[in-house]
Scaffold this active site. Structure first.
Site, PDB file in Angstrom:
ATOM      1  N   GLU A 102       0.829  -1.206   0.000  1.00 58.14           N
ATOM      2  CA  GLU A 102       0.000   0.000   0.000  1.00 58.14           C
ATOM      3  C   GLU A 102       0.863   1.255   0.000  1.00 58.14           C
ATOM      4  O   GLU A 102       0.493   2.275  -0.582  1.00 58.14           O
ATOM      5  CB  GLU A 102      -0.973   0.001   1.182  1.00 58.14           C
ATOM      6  CG  GLU A 102      -2.004  -1.120   1.166  1.00 58.14           C
ATOM      7  CD  GLU A 102      -2.805  -1.203  -0.136  1.00 58.14           C
ATOM      8  OE1 GLU A 102      -3.026  -0.157  -0.773  1.00 58.14           O
ATOM      9  OE2 GLU A 102      -3.198  -2.322  -0.513  1.00 58.14           O
TER      10      GLU A 102
ATOM     11  N   HIS B 165       3.409   6.617  -5.232  1.00 62.43           N
ATOM     12  CA  HIS B 165       2.927   7.030  -6.552  1.00 62.43           C
ATOM     13  C   HIS B 165       2.134   8.337  -6.430  1.00 62.43           C
ATOM     14  O   HIS B 165       2.236   9.226  -7.278  1.00 62.43           O
ATOM     15  CB  HIS B 165       2.051   5.899  -7.111  1.00 62.43           C
ATOM     16  CG  HIS B 165       1.936   5.853  -8.598  1.00 62.43           C
ATOM     17  ND1 HIS B 165       1.151   4.934  -9.242  1.00 62.43           N
ATOM     18  CD2 HIS B 165       2.486   6.606  -9.588  1.00 62.43           C
ATOM     19  CE1 HIS B 165       1.224   5.126 -10.553  1.00 62.43           C
ATOM     20  NE2 HIS B 165       2.029   6.141 -10.786  1.00 62.43           N
TER      21      HIS B 165
ATOM     22  N   HIS C 174       1.684   2.394  -3.454  1.00 62.80           N
ATOM     23  CA  HIS C 174       0.656   3.274  -4.026  1.00 62.80           C
ATOM     24  C   HIS C 174       0.831   4.696  -3.472  1.00 62.80           C
ATOM     25  O   HIS C 174       0.688   5.681  -4.194  1.00 62.80           O
ATOM     26  CB  HIS C 174      -0.746   2.805  -3.636  1.00 62.80           C
ATOM     27  CG  HIS C 174      -1.208   1.540  -4.299  1.00 62.80           C
ATOM     28  ND1 HIS C 174      -1.279   1.398  -5.664  1.00 62.80           N
ATOM     29  CD2 HIS C 174      -1.659   0.366  -3.781  1.00 62.80           C
ATOM     30  CE1 HIS C 174      -1.761   0.182  -5.956  1.00 62.80           C
ATOM     31  NE2 HIS C 174      -1.986  -0.463  -4.821  1.00 62.80           N
TER      32      HIS C 174
HETATM   33 ZN   LIG Z   1      -2.749  -2.416  -4.583  1.00 65.19          ZN
END
Ligand SMILES: [Zn+2]
Length: 656
Positions: free
Chosen positions: A447, A453, A450
């Site tokens: 996680e 990102h 992400h």
């Molecule tokens: Zn994911």
């Protein structure tokens, strides 16, 4: 302070939503004002008498709907993580209205006519313009009036059904929980775990997690209790079967209106996969070898058990075989995985080594629940990057699984820095430190991939900020971040005993790595079966009706060559939240599709010296910072230096 906290931008640092000021009665008026405001803004663009330009059309649309954006972001974040009966009611009311609202914009003929006339030579602008055109066409902008009317009705019905599916499922996690009166039935769990399940009426309640193979199955020694738990798991929320039948029929009809033979074909058209054939070609290469691996694993388990296994026995005996073969005991690891240390000395540490970023807790900032923690993230030169918000614990008001969401999208258009959030579902101990399982440690790194990102996004427009990339690309950066879980330098830094501070013994580390390939057959089949189930539902042709959803499910798995009674899909139809209430319809293939890029990237890091600032900077610059502002596969090529091939993935999954 205004009467409603959503009417003005948040005054908190980074425009972190003012959770403490938000009350339930603020949402509906803010949604209403937000939608009205955006429709007025859109009308002004559509009815302008000036010639259409990028600025007065696309940029103006990007600027529209700020109140709605703030409201929806907070509402859907809180209703996912800490819902109430009141919020569930609001969601039922607001979901179809939001669908109507978005149709009112995308099906606005005057607006569409202007968008079609916009031209630009700037690369970032042209890419965004292309996205807008694609979005509008896919939403039905080119259809006749009567087809658009039908489309609006379909969208509204779908949004109602989707909310109903999710709410039924959330209730089922406690309504279908395993209830026992005699704690002996829970033999296999440790004292603390049993104590945490005790209710005031003296019963013990084990709630369901949102996937088939409940973690308790690997520990509970009583075979009949395991059977009960398993049957509760696969049989939960039976009413959702009918919702699934209705939703897939409506989706097929909508795809046909938009000119596609199936919802799957419609869905993949704007993904990196592009075609149904590309997805099927890839899945076809994996099914046979994966099932063979699982069957081989089953033989070893049956030998250990001394009888023919049932599906509820698999996790229990695979844990036994794992212990026998690798002398690996999952429980022995947990004292080395204390939640805070895993984050500060593991997840954050790896990010500091790679990207130079640092983290400091902002105790002055908070979320919607006391267990939420806010960190400020700074770049190596001290400049402020954004906020990272963490909500690690499970609660009955939180939906299952783990996820990342944005609370504020980065965009230079608004001069906003990102505020990103991670949710996990770790059981909070009654007292003492939170010790994670190995899977939970992996999820934390995933996680956070992400989150990076989102945090590194450096784009102009909100529409393409951070993780706004195709769904079959979005799992790629998060999967890459999992590579640091067992990276020696990282592991040594965080895996320390929570009481003694001793590092995890070499022996345990060695076993952990040796056991990594274990049970891959099970995991791959479980995942592929869910993927192929999603695919079968969404390849239905318009008008093709399903009368018996459970029979359809069985036949679909059989036809795909993945039917294997001992390993059921990770999600059955009735609790497949991803595809009926989570935006992954005909998209569950994305995880393995992204893993092709992930496996390639892990190779690249290893070839180039692993955990270094240079490598981190390259990945950040070429990939993470781009968000959705360029073609994703071009970004990948710029990073990797070549196209992706499937070999690294096959090797990793033991499929060659
Ligand atoms: Zn994911």
């Amino acid at each position: 302070m205004p009467e409603n906290p959503f009417f003005a931008p948040s005054g908190l640092p980074y425009e972190l939503p003012p959770f403490a000021d938000v009350r339930e009665e603020h949402y509906l008026p803010a949604f209403e004002r937000g939608m009205a405001e955006q429709l007025a803004e859109v009308d002004a663009v559509a009815s302008s008498t000036e010639p259409p330009t990028f600025g007065n059309t696309i940029t103006a649309l990007e600027r529209s709907g700020r109140i709605l954006d703030r409201t929806a972001t907070v509402f859907f974040s809180v209703s996912a993580s800490n819902t109430t009966d009141g919020l569930m009611e609001i969601e039922k009311v607001i979901s179809p209205q939001l669908t109507r609202h978005s149709d009112a914009i995308r099906l606005n003929r005057a607006l569409w006519a202007r968008i079609k006339q916009v031209t630009t030579t700037d690369p970032e602008e042209s890419w965004l313009l292309e996205k807008y055109r694609e979005d509008f066409i896919r939403a039905g902008a080119d259809l006749s009036e009567s087809d658009q009317d039908r489309l609006r009705a379909l969208n509204e019905d779908l949004s109602k059904l989707s909310t109903q599916f999710a709410q039924t499922l959330l209730r089922a996690s406690t309504e279908s929980a395993l209830v026992v009166t005699d704690p002996k039935d829970l033999d296999g769990f440790d004292e603390a775990k049993i104590e945490s399940l005790r209710k005031e009426d003296g019963t013990y309640v084990l709630p369901l997690l949102n996937y088939t193979a409940q973690p308790g199955l690997s520990q509970l020694t009583d075979r009949d209790v395991r059977r009960r738990l398993y049957e509760l798991s696969v049989g939960r929320a039976p009413g959702n079967f009918d919702i699934a039948v209705k939703m897939t029929a409506l989706r097929a009809e909508r795809a046909a209106l938009l000119g596609f033979p199936s919802h799957a074909a419609y869905t993949v058209a704007d993904q990196t996969a592009k075609t149904v054939e590309a997805v099927e070609n890839m899945l076809g290469q994996l099914v046979g070898p994966a099932v063979r691996n699982a069957k081989k694993e089953a033989e070893a388990l049956a030998e250990q058990a001394g009888f023919d296994l049932e599906p509820w026995d698999w996790p229990y005996y695979s844990e036994k075989v794992r212990q026998a073969r690798y002398d690996f005991d999952g429980a022995a690891m947990r004292p080395y995985f204390e939640l805070n240390r895993v984050y500060r000395d593991g997840v954050f540490h790896a990010a500091t080594k790679l990207y130079g970023i640092t983290f400091s807790e902002r105790a002055d900032l908070g979320g919607y629940h006391p267990d939420v923690t806010v960190f400020e993230v700074s770049d190596e030169d001290g400049s402020r990057l954004g906020l990272f918000v963490l909500d690690p614990y499970a609660r009955p008001s939180k939906r299952g699984g783990a996820w990342m969401n944005n609370l504020v999208d980065q965009s230079s258009l608004f001069g906003l820095r990102p505020v990103v959030m991670n949710n996990l579902n770790v059981t909070k101990p009654a007292s003492g430190p939170t010790l994670l399982t190995y899977d939970e440690v992996e999820t934390a790194f995933h996680e956070f991939g992400h989150a990076l990102h989102g945090l590194f996004s450096q784009v102009r427009f909100p529409r393409v900020s951070g993780t706004s990339v195709p769904r079959d690309f979005v799992e790629y950066p998060s999967q890459v971040n999992e590579m640091w879980v067992t990276w020696p330098e990282v592991l040594a830094n965080y895996a320390k005993h929570h009481e003694t501070g001793e590092p995890m013994p070499e022996e345990l580390v060695r076993k952990l790595k040796a056991a990594e390939q274990f049970n891959q057959g099970f995991e791959t089949v479980e995942y592929l079966a869910a993927t192929l189930l999603d695919w079968a539902w969404h390849k239905l042709a318009p008008g093709e009706s399903v009368t018996d959803p459970e029979a359809f499910e069985a036949a679909a798995l059989e036809a795909a060559g993945i039917a294997y009674p001992l390993v059921r899909p990770r999600y059955r139809t009735n609790y497949f939240q991803h595809i009926f209430a989570g935006g992954y319809s005909a998209g569950y293939y994305s995880y393995i599709w992204s893993e092709v890029l992930d496996a390639e990237s892990v190779e690249w890091f290893k070839e180039n010296g692993g955990l270094t600032r240079e490598n981190g900077d390259h990945f950040r610059r070429e990939l993470l910072s781009r968000g959705g502002s360029i073609d994703p596969l071009t970004a990948f090529r710029n990073f990797r230096g070549r196209e992706a091939g499937i070999q690294p993935l096959l090797k990793r999954r033991g499929l060659i």
